[in-house]
Enzyme design. Structure first.
Site, PDB file in Angstrom:
ATOM      1  N   CYS A  34       5.305   2.489  15.471  1.00 59.90           N
ATOM      2  CA  CYS A  34       3.890   2.197  15.200  1.00 59.90           C
ATOM      3  C   CYS A  34       3.418   1.004  16.021  1.00 59.90           C
ATOM      4  O   CYS A  34       2.218   0.747  16.106  1.00 59.90           O
ATOM      5  CB  CYS A  34       3.652   1.941  13.722  1.00 59.90           C
ATOM      6  SG  CYS A  34       4.524   0.503  13.076  1.00 59.90           S
ATOM      7  N   CYS A 103       6.711  -0.325   6.099  1.00 65.49           N
ATOM      8  CA  CYS A 103       6.017  -1.588   6.352  1.00 65.49           C
ATOM      9  C   CYS A 103       6.669  -2.708   5.546  1.00 65.49           C
ATOM     10  O   CYS A 103       6.802  -3.837   6.025  1.00 65.49           O
ATOM     11  CB  CYS A 103       4.543  -1.473   6.002  1.00 65.49           C
ATOM     12  SG  CYS A 103       3.788   0.064   6.573  1.00 65.49           S
TER      13      CYS A 103
END
Ligand code: FES
Length: 145
Positions: A34, A103
């Site tokens: 990402c 995350c």
């Protein structure tokens, strides 16, 4: 994708954002898939994390998890910080959607990377204490980002 109120609060008002110029340990981790990057600064005195700041160039969940992670380790011992898991960060935020679990892994790893740097600076091999720092691309595989 629904975020908890706590996630939204830490995303909108992140705690401990910034840098510590004379930090005792700095850790930077990123996720190649990402492209998000998290940098963590620690001030350590007598085994206690007296101050912590972060800078996250990433998604909202990455900002919220780094903010919560700093709150969970500030004023705590290194041992406590080493035990902080991404799961504990997620629980403190009342959960994350499955595609955002990676995350929180970044937040755990950023703290470990900063502690690794701290040990390296004082001449102690960090690997037996902190372990290897992963950049957790595997978690991304799972969510397909
Ligand atoms: Fe990669 Fe959140 S850290 S999308």
């Amino acid at each position: 994708m629904a975020y908890s109120e706590k996630v939204m609060d830490h995303f909108a008002n992140p705690r401990n954002v910034g840098e510590i110029p004379d930090a005792d340990g700095i850790g930077e981790v990123g996720n190649s898939k990402c492209g998000d990057i998290m940098k963590m600064y620690l001030k350590i005195n007598d085994g206690i994390i007296t101050d912590v700041k972060f800078k996250t160039f990433g998604c909202g969940a990455a900002i919220a998890t780094s903010s919560m992670a700093t709150e969970l380790i500030k004023g705590k011992s290194i041992d406590n910080a080493l035990k902080l898991t991404n799961k504990a960060v997620m629980e403190a935020l009342d959960g994350l959607p499955p595609v955002k679990v990676h995350c929180s892994v970044l937040a755990e790893q950023a703290i470990k990377a900063a502690l690794s740097d701290y040990y390296t600076r004082i001449g102690i091999d960090p690997v037996p204490i902190v372990g290897e720092i992963k950049h957790d691309d595997d978690a991304h595989e799972a969510c397909g980002i």
